[in-house]
Design a protein around this motif. Structure first.
Motif, PDB file in Angstrom:
ATOM      1  N   MET A  51     -10.647 -14.688 -37.059  1.00 44.61           N
ATOM      2  CA  MET A  51     -10.593 -16.268 -37.021  1.00 44.61           C
ATOM      3  C   MET A  51      -9.524 -16.936 -36.832  1.00 44.61           C
ATOM      4  N   GLU A  52      -9.586 -17.968 -35.752  1.00 39.05           N
ATOM      5  CA  GLU A  52      -8.456 -18.764 -35.511  1.00 39.05           C
ATOM      6  C   GLU A  52      -8.276 -19.914 -36.621  1.00 39.05           C
ATOM      7  N   ARG A  53      -9.442 -20.418 -37.103  1.00 40.32           N
ATOM      8  CA  ARG A  53      -9.480 -21.262 -38.215  1.00 40.32           C
ATOM      9  C   ARG A  53      -8.573 -21.139 -39.474  1.00 40.32           C
ATOM     10  N   LYS A  54      -7.939 -22.130 -39.877  1.00 37.23           N
ATOM     11  CA  LYS A  54      -7.026 -21.910 -40.974  1.00 37.23           C
ATOM     12  C   LYS A  54      -7.630 -21.528 -42.117  1.00 37.23           C
ATOM     13  N   LYS A  55      -6.988 -20.544 -42.863  1.00 37.48           N
ATOM     14  CA  LYS A  55      -7.502 -19.837 -44.116  1.00 37.48           C
ATOM     15  C   LYS A  55      -6.795 -20.845 -45.334  1.00 37.48           C
ATOM     16  N   GLU A  56      -7.915 -21.388 -45.935  1.00 39.67           N
ATOM     17  CA  GLU A  56      -7.555 -22.354 -46.947  1.00 39.67           C
ATOM     18  C   GLU A  56      -8.764 -22.516 -47.884  1.00 39.67           C
ATOM     19  N   ASN A  57      -8.444 -23.268 -49.092  1.00 39.58           N
ATOM     20  CA  ASN A  57      -9.682 -23.248 -49.928  1.00 39.58           C
ATOM     21  C   ASN A  57      -9.942 -24.898 -50.016  1.00 39.58           C
ATOM     22  N   MET A  58     -11.155 -24.978 -50.275  1.00 41.03           N
ATOM     23  CA  MET A  58     -11.718 -26.316 -50.428  1.00 41.03           C
ATOM     24  C   MET A  58     -11.102 -27.209 -51.363  1.00 41.03           C
ATOM     25  N   SER A  59     -10.923 -28.328 -51.190  1.00 40.55           N
ATOM     26  CA  SER A  59     -10.201 -29.316 -52.069  1.00 40.55           C
ATOM     27  C   SER A  59     -11.319 -29.946 -53.130  1.00 40.55           C
ATOM     28  N   PRO A  60     -10.722 -30.245 -54.187  1.00 47.17           N
ATOM     29  CA  PRO A  60     -11.892 -30.665 -55.463  1.00 47.17           C
ATOM     30  C   PRO A  60     -12.367 -32.045 -54.686  1.00 47.17           C
TER      31      PRO A  60
END
Length: 332
Positions: A51-60
């Motif tokens: 996947m080309e999307r950034k690997k990140e966590n959802m913010s609060p």
């Protein structure tokens, strides 16, 4: 006379379909929230690793906007995952606690590969009644099959974690969450499916055999012709592989998927968010659900104009939707 009966039938089908459609367009029934777009596995049937999307966590902040948009709405279920495995997010428990507190009547579902679901997390999830359903994805009965499919995962760690959760729940004498173990019926697993069901059925509440999908045509075809089954089965499989959507897909009318960065996709199979329909950072969920962008996609699907939608043109999701009432009402 036959033509008249057909016309009457079609008339009432149209009325019922339009009633269903209008109700679905009020607010999504299901929400999928991507706590994280990262995953600790590299499964052979999943597009996430590439996947080309950034690997990140959802913010609060993004999570809070989602929760506020859901209050007072007819939301039934939240999937606490999407393309990533939520256990990768170190704040997973904290996020689930917040959702459970703020939206107590909504059913919460978690699906995980269980590699990072250690004893402490399992105890918290069970002790605090945070989930309604938990699903463990275990594609394979044997270590070699499993680790050949769910690359980077350890079969022994996964099965130990799952069994700990199941046994701890049993020790508490709790009915929730419902526990499910799943396997995808595909070429690499086809010889183990029956034994897999037999092995896990006494341990979990439910064992599911999932249909393999190609993620909009982005993944290799791993469905198969089973020579051990009769010719009718083989003919049906070949027919389903050659079929295309001849009805409007249920996804844009039932489920809203929200990426870790707050962008909203057309469908849970649109892993790259190529068909973005909104962003929770700038609009409420209801504004997005009733907005011009998603309605344009719906209009195209009602006209069976799938070729103009990149993420839909090669999708095989029709194979597990075609017998639902939603699909049958649209057919002559």
């Amino acid at each position: 006379m036959i033509e008249l009966k057909n016309n009457i039938s079609r008339f009432f089908k149209n009325i019922l379909f339009n009633i269903m459609r209008k109700r679905k367009e009020v607010f999504p029934k299901i929400l999928s929230i991507e706590f994280t777009s990262a995953c600790n596995a590299k499964c052979i049937m999943c597009p996430q690793p590439d996947m080309e999307r950034k690997k990140e966590n959802m913010s609060p902040e993004i999570l809070d906007k989602i929760i506020q948009s859901c209050k007072g709405k007819p939301l039934k279920k939240i999937n606490l995952f999407w393309m990533g495995d939520s256990t990768v997010d170190k704040k997973m428990i904290e996020k689930i606690r917040i959702i459970r507190k703020e939206l107590p009547k909504v059913k919460l579902y978690l699906s995980t590969n269980a590699q990072l679901l250690g004893e402490e997390r399992s105890r918290i999830l069970l002790d605090e009644d945070l989930l309604d359903v938990i699903n463990f994805d275990i594609d394979g009965l044997t270590k070699s099959t499993f680790e050949g499919i769910r690359v980077r995962l350890d079969f022994d760690v996964v099965t130990t974690n799952v069994k700990y959760f199941l046994n701890y729940k049993k020790s508490l004498n709790k009915t929730k969450p419902e526990t499910r173990v799943t396997i995808i019926d595909m070429k690499p697993t086809k010889d183990e499916v029956a034994e897999f069901v037999e092995y896990w059925s006494p341990l979990a509440d439910k064992v599911d055999i999932n249909h393999y999908n190609t993620w909009g045509g982005t993944q290799d075809e791993l469905n198969y012709d089973d020579s051990h089954k009769d010719s009718k089965h083989q003919d049906k499989l070949k027919e389903s592989q050659n079929e295309k959507f001849d009805f409007a897909c249920t996804h844009p009318w039932e489920e809203m998927v929200i990426g870790a960065d707050g962008r909203v996709g057309l469908c849970c199979l649109d892993h790259e968010l190529s068909e973005q329909v909104g962003d929770v950072k700038s609009h409420t969920l209801q504004q997005i659900w009733q907005g011009e962008i998603i309605n344009e996609y719906r209009s195209k699907q009602l006209k069976l104009d799938y070729h103009s939608i990149g993420s839909c043109k090669d999708c095989n999701a029709h194979t597990y939707q075609k017998n639902k009432l939603w699909a049958r009402l649209q057919k002559a």
